[in-house]
Design a protein around this motif. Structure first.
Motif, PDB file in Angstrom:
ATOM      1  N   VAL A  40      -4.723  -6.674  -7.097  1.00 55.41           N
ATOM      2  CA  VAL A  40      -4.214  -5.857  -5.994  1.00 55.41           C
ATOM      3  C   VAL A  40      -2.756  -6.190  -5.702  1.00 55.41           C
ATOM      4  CG1 VAL A  40      -6.502  -5.538  -5.019  1.00 55.41           C
ATOM      5  CG2 VAL A  40      -5.098  -7.439  -4.206  1.00 55.41           C
ATOM      6  N   GLY A  41      -2.327  -7.414  -6.040  1.00 50.90           N
ATOM      7  CA  GLY A  41      -0.907  -7.733  -5.940  1.00 50.90           C
ATOM      8  C   GLY A  41      -0.088  -6.872  -6.897  1.00 50.90           C
ATOM      9  N   LEU A  42      -0.598  -6.683  -8.103  1.00 53.64           N
ATOM     10  CA  LEU A  42       0.076  -5.808  -9.060  1.00 53.64           C
ATOM     11  C   LEU A  42       0.070  -4.358  -8.587  1.00 53.64           C
ATOM     12  CD1 LEU A  42      -1.182  -7.300 -12.444  1.00 53.64           C
ATOM     13  CD2 LEU A  42       1.169  -7.307 -11.584  1.00 53.64           C
ATOM     14  N   PHE A  43      -1.025  -3.927  -7.946  1.00 53.51           N
ATOM     15  CA  PHE A  43      -1.057  -2.568  -7.398  1.00 53.51           C
ATOM     16  C   PHE A  43       0.017  -2.403  -6.317  1.00 53.51           C
ATOM     17  CE2 PHE A  43      -5.810  -2.376  -8.518  1.00 53.51           C
ATOM     18  CZ  PHE A  43      -5.518  -1.854  -9.769  1.00 53.51           C
ATOM     19  N   ALA A  44       0.210  -3.432  -5.497  1.00 49.94           N
ATOM     20  CA  ALA A  44       1.236  -3.356  -4.463  1.00 49.94           C
ATOM     21  C   ALA A  44       2.630  -3.278  -5.086  1.00 49.94           C
ATOM     22  CB  ALA A  44       1.133  -4.573  -3.532  1.00 49.94           C
ATOM     23  N   VAL A  45       2.865  -4.048  -6.157  1.00 48.59           N
ATOM     24  CA  VAL A  45       4.149  -3.963  -6.862  1.00 48.59           C
ATOM     25  C   VAL A  45       4.330  -2.568  -7.448  1.00 48.59           C
ATOM     26  CG1 VAL A  45       5.483  -4.841  -8.821  1.00 48.59           C
ATOM     27  CG2 VAL A  45       4.210  -6.434  -7.365  1.00 48.59           C
ATOM     28  N   ALA A  46       3.247  -2.025  -8.032  1.00 51.82           N
ATOM     29  CA  ALA A  46       3.310  -0.664  -8.570  1.00 51.82           C
ATOM     30  C   ALA A  46       3.664   0.330  -7.475  1.00 51.82           C
ATOM     31  CB  ALA A  46       1.975  -0.292  -9.224  1.00 51.82           C
ATOM     32  N   ASP A  47       3.179   0.108  -6.250  1.00 53.00           N
ATOM     33  CA  ASP A  47       3.499   1.006  -5.147  1.00 53.00           C
ATOM     34  C   ASP A  47       4.981   0.954  -4.790  1.00 53.00           C
ATOM     35  OD1 ASP A  47       0.938   1.912  -4.923  1.00 53.00           O
ATOM     36  OD2 ASP A  47       0.373   0.552  -3.297  1.00 53.00           O
ATOM     37  N   VAL A  48       5.581  -0.224  -4.904  1.00 55.32           N
ATOM     38  CA  VAL A  48       7.016  -0.337  -4.636  1.00 55.32           C
ATOM     39  C   VAL A  48       7.799   0.533  -5.620  1.00 55.32           C
ATOM     40  CG1 VAL A  48       9.001  -1.896  -4.659  1.00 55.32           C
ATOM     41  CG2 VAL A  48       6.847  -2.626  -3.620  1.00 55.32           C
ATOM     42  N   PHE A  49       7.453   0.449  -6.902  1.00 57.18           N
ATOM     43  CA  PHE A  49       8.115   1.302  -7.891  1.00 57.18           C
ATOM     44  C   PHE A  49       7.817   2.774  -7.634  1.00 57.18           C
ATOM     45  CE2 PHE A  49       7.944  -2.702 -10.407  1.00 57.18           C
ATOM     46  CZ  PHE A  49       9.305  -2.826 -10.660  1.00 57.18           C
ATOM     47  N   ALA A  50       6.586   3.073  -7.211  1.00 57.34           N
ATOM     48  CA  ALA A  50       6.230   4.466  -6.931  1.00 57.34           C
ATOM     49  C   ALA A  50       7.045   5.012  -5.760  1.00 57.34           C
ATOM     50  CB  ALA A  50       4.739   4.566  -6.634  1.00 57.34           C
ATOM     51  N   LYS A  51       7.199   4.206  -4.719  1.00 51.54           N
ATOM     52  CA  LYS A  51       7.994   4.646  -3.565  1.00 51.54           C
ATOM     53  C   LYS A  51       9.442   4.879  -3.976  1.00 51.54           C
ATOM     54  CE  LYS A  51       9.000   3.552   1.254  1.00 51.54           C
ATOM     55  NZ  LYS A  51       8.520   4.867   1.740  1.00 51.54           N
ATOM     56  N   PHE A  52       9.963   4.019  -4.851  1.00 49.31           N
ATOM     57  CA  PHE A  52      11.322   4.212  -5.366  1.00 49.31           C
ATOM     58  C   PHE A  52      11.417   5.518  -6.153  1.00 49.31           C
ATOM     59  CE2 PHE A  52      14.103   3.745  -9.095  1.00 49.31           C
ATOM     60  CZ  PHE A  52      15.331   3.617  -8.463  1.00 49.31           C
ATOM     61  N   LEU A  53      10.400   5.808  -6.971  1.00 51.51           N
ATOM     62  CA  LEU A  53      10.429   7.006  -7.802  1.00 51.51           C
ATOM     63  C   LEU A  53      10.310   8.287  -6.985  1.00 51.51           C
ATOM     64  CD1 LEU A  53       8.178   5.825 -10.773  1.00 51.51           C
ATOM     65  CD2 LEU A  53      10.603   6.440 -10.916  1.00 51.51           C
ATOM     66  N   THR A  54       9.591   8.235  -5.847  1.00 53.34           N
ATOM     67  CA  THR A  54       9.373   9.456  -5.078  1.00 53.34           C
ATOM     68  C   THR A  54      10.655  10.013  -4.467  1.00 53.34           C
ATOM     69  OG1 THR A  54       8.786   8.113  -3.129  1.00 53.34           O
ATOM     70  CG2 THR A  54       6.965   8.939  -4.509  1.00 53.34           C
ATOM     71  N   HIS A  55      11.731   9.225  -4.453  1.00 48.70           N
ATOM     72  CA  HIS A  55      12.996   9.726  -3.920  1.00 48.70           C
ATOM     73  C   HIS A  55      13.579  10.831  -4.798  1.00 48.70           C
ATOM     74  CE1 HIS A  55      13.043   6.845  -0.726  1.00 48.70           C
ATOM     75  NE2 HIS A  55      13.077   5.804  -1.544  1.00 48.70           N
ATOM     76  N   ASP A  56      13.431  10.704  -6.126  1.00 45.92           N
ATOM     77  CA  ASP A  56      14.060  11.662  -7.039  1.00 45.92           C
ATOM     78  C   ASP A  56      13.097  12.267  -8.049  1.00 45.92           C
ATOM     79  OD1 ASP A  56      16.795  11.191  -6.049  1.00 45.92           O
ATOM     80  OD2 ASP A  56      16.567   9.214  -6.952  1.00 45.92           O
ATOM     81  N   THR A  57      11.829  11.869  -8.026  1.00 41.73           N
ATOM     82  CA  THR A  57      10.850  12.345  -9.004  1.00 41.73           C
ATOM     83  C   THR A  57       9.710  13.039  -8.277  1.00 41.73           C
ATOM     84  OG1 THR A  57      11.385  10.456 -10.421  1.00 41.73           O
ATOM     85  CG2 THR A  57       9.387  11.677 -10.947  1.00 41.73           C
ATOM     86  N   ALA A  58       9.225  14.137  -8.835  1.00 42.92           N
ATOM     87  CA  ALA A  58       8.116  14.865  -8.225  1.00 42.92           C
ATOM     88  C   ALA A  58       6.898  13.960  -8.111  1.00 42.92           C
ATOM     89  CB  ALA A  58       7.782  16.098  -9.057  1.00 42.92           C
ATOM     90  N   PRO A  59       6.218  13.984  -6.968  1.00 37.86           N
ATOM     91  CA  PRO A  59       5.027  13.139  -6.818  1.00 37.86           C
ATOM     92  C   PRO A  59       4.009  13.342  -7.930  1.00 37.86           C
ATOM     93  CG  PRO A  59       5.647  14.058  -4.705  1.00 37.86           C
ATOM     94  CD  PRO A  59       6.524  14.718  -5.721  1.00 37.86           C
ATOM     95  N   ALA A  60       3.825  14.585  -8.395  1.00 41.06           N
ATOM     96  CA  ALA A  60       2.861  14.840  -9.467  1.00 41.06           C
ATOM     97  C   ALA A  60       3.246  14.096 -10.738  1.00 41.06           C
ATOM     98  CB  ALA A  60       2.771  16.342  -9.752  1.00 41.06           C
ATOM     99  N   GLN A  61       4.543  13.965 -10.984  1.00 46.64           N
ATOM    100  CA  GLN A  61       4.991  13.253 -12.179  1.00 46.64           C
ATOM    101  C   GLN A  61       4.722  11.756 -12.040  1.00 46.64           C
ATOM    102  OE1 GLN A  61       8.684  14.719 -13.595  1.00 46.64           O
ATOM    103  NE2 GLN A  61       9.052  13.066 -15.049  1.00 46.64           N
ATOM    104  N   VAL A  62       4.884  11.241 -10.834  1.00 46.26           N
ATOM    105  CA  VAL A  62       4.586   9.823 -10.590  1.00 46.26           C
ATOM    106  C   VAL A  62       3.092   9.568 -10.808  1.00 46.26           C
ATOM    107  CG1 VAL A  62       4.641   7.955  -8.896  1.00 46.26           C
ATOM    108  CG2 VAL A  62       6.506   9.638  -8.957  1.00 46.26           C
ATOM    109  N   VAL A  63       2.249  10.453 -10.276  1.00 51.80           N
ATOM    110  CA  VAL A  63       0.801  10.297 -10.459  1.00 51.80           C
ATOM    111  C   VAL A  63       0.437  10.430 -11.936  1.00 51.80           C
ATOM    112  CG1 VAL A  63      -1.467  11.197  -9.830  1.00 51.80           C
ATOM    113  CG2 VAL A  63       0.372  11.201  -8.148  1.00 51.80           C
ATOM    114  N   TRP A  64       1.096  11.346 -12.640  1.00 50.21           N
ATOM    115  CA  TRP A  64       0.820  11.542 -14.068  1.00 50.21           C
ATOM    116  C   TRP A  64       1.089  10.262 -14.859  1.00 50.21           C
ATOM    117  CZ3 TRP A  64       4.019  11.477 -18.449  1.00 50.21           C
ATOM    118  CH2 TRP A  64       3.438  11.964 -19.625  1.00 50.21           C
TER     119      TRP A  64
END
Length: 326
Positions: A40-64
């Motif tokens: 779950v620590g790795l999932f939290a780190v993944a969320d940090v990268f996901a939040k960074f990506l959502t600024h300029d990347t479509a959410p669907a692409q992040v989920v993909w």
């Protein structure tokens, strides 16, 4: 009633293998608990990268990108288990479950954009509360006084965290709440599937459904990613895949009902990482609300796991509830 527990869902970022309580009789060791916390620590780190990506990347692409990692895991498990993994006996339920998992993950990513990471994580961890409510409505389970108390505490925690009329109370909170709702729906469908499909089959079906649906809609949202975004996406996918593999290892060695409450450590990791990366600091009501949500969820998972273990030992449902003092 199925023996599949609420404990089969570790949180919004990872879909733990739907392991049956009692498949492995050995109690969860300290090593398995550390593996869960690491996952779950790795999932939290993944969320940090996901939040960074959502600024300029479509959410669907992040989920993909996450589904690419999830599908890779599913194929690894399938290769290890053999051709029987591809035998699906409940295709309609599997399809519904796959769509519920997709909606859960997608809504959580949508919530990461406008909401602070810790609050989004904490709100989405009300999944056990929704599961209990759905189990009453659709599985006709009975819930006694202690679990009703835990439900009310969790709901109070959400109200304290969101503070109706406050800055955090906006339509954006519907995303993590929706994520929890669809995550709970996936658990209910998992219970309905029961033992007719193997856990590895369920994992693979959900991965394939999400990947295919998102890939089919790619022309609507796909855009080339720059070097920095690609690096962040690769890091997110790697953290997500390794975290999933750790979950597979832990749930394969220990009892799911004992391990799952430790998944709430993800809320703590999310708060620490948000402070380090985004400069986030909780106020008093926010910290209290998150604490109440965590307390409620851990208690529900613990009591559900205790009841499931007693049922696995051959006790009747009524006697198991009496023994567990539910």
């Amino acid at each position: 009633m199925s023996d599949r527990p609420v404990a089969a869902w570790p949180g919004p970022d990872g879909e733990a293998p739907p392991v049956l309580v009692g498949m492995t009789p050995a109690a969860a060791s300290g090593l398995n608990i550390m593996i869960i916390i690491g996952a779950v620590g790795l999932f939290a780190v993944a969320d940090v990268f996901a939040k960074f990506l959502t600024h300029d990347t479509a959410p669907a692409q992040v989920v993909w990108v996450r589904y690419v990692a999830m599908l890779a895991l599913g194929l690894v498990v399938a290769a290890d288990r053999g051709r029987w993994v591809w035998r699906v006996r409940r295709p309609l339920l599997q399809g519904g479950r796959g769509l519920a998992v997709l909606m859960s993950g997608g809504l959580f990513i949508l919530g990461l954009g406008p909401l602070p990471l810790p609050e989004a994580t904490a709100v989405s961890f009300v999944t056990p509360i929704f599961v209990t409510m759905m189990a009453i409505l659709f599985l006709h389970e009975t819930v006694a006084r202690r679990r009703w108390t835990a439900l009310l505490i969790g709901l109070a925690g959400i109200l304290v965290l969101l503070r109706p009329g406050g800055a955090l109370f906006s339509t954006a909170v519907l995303f993590p709440l929706g994520s929890a709702f669809f995550g709970a729906a996936a658990i209910i469908l998992t219970r309905r599937i029961g033992e007719e499909d193997a856990p590895a089959t369920t994992l693979l079906c959900s991965a394939l459904i999400g990947f295919v649906v998102l890939s089919a809609t790619a022309p609507l949202w796909f855009a080339p990613m720059g070097p920095v975004a690609l690096a962040a996406a690769a890091a997110m996918g790697l953290c997500y895949a390794v975290g999933q593999l750790l979950l597979v290892a832990a749930y394969g060695r220990g009892e799911a009902s004992l391990l799952a409450p430790f998944s709430y450590a993800q809320v703590i990791f999310a708060a620490l990482l948000a402070g380090l990366v985004f400069g986030w600091t909780p106020d008093g009501p926010g910290a209290l609300g998150m604490g109440l949500v965590v307390l409620s969820g851990v208690y529900i998972l613990h009591r559900e796991g205790m009841l499931a273990r007693l049922r696995f030992k051959g006790m009747s449902v009524r006697r198991a509830r009496r023994r567990a003092a539910l």
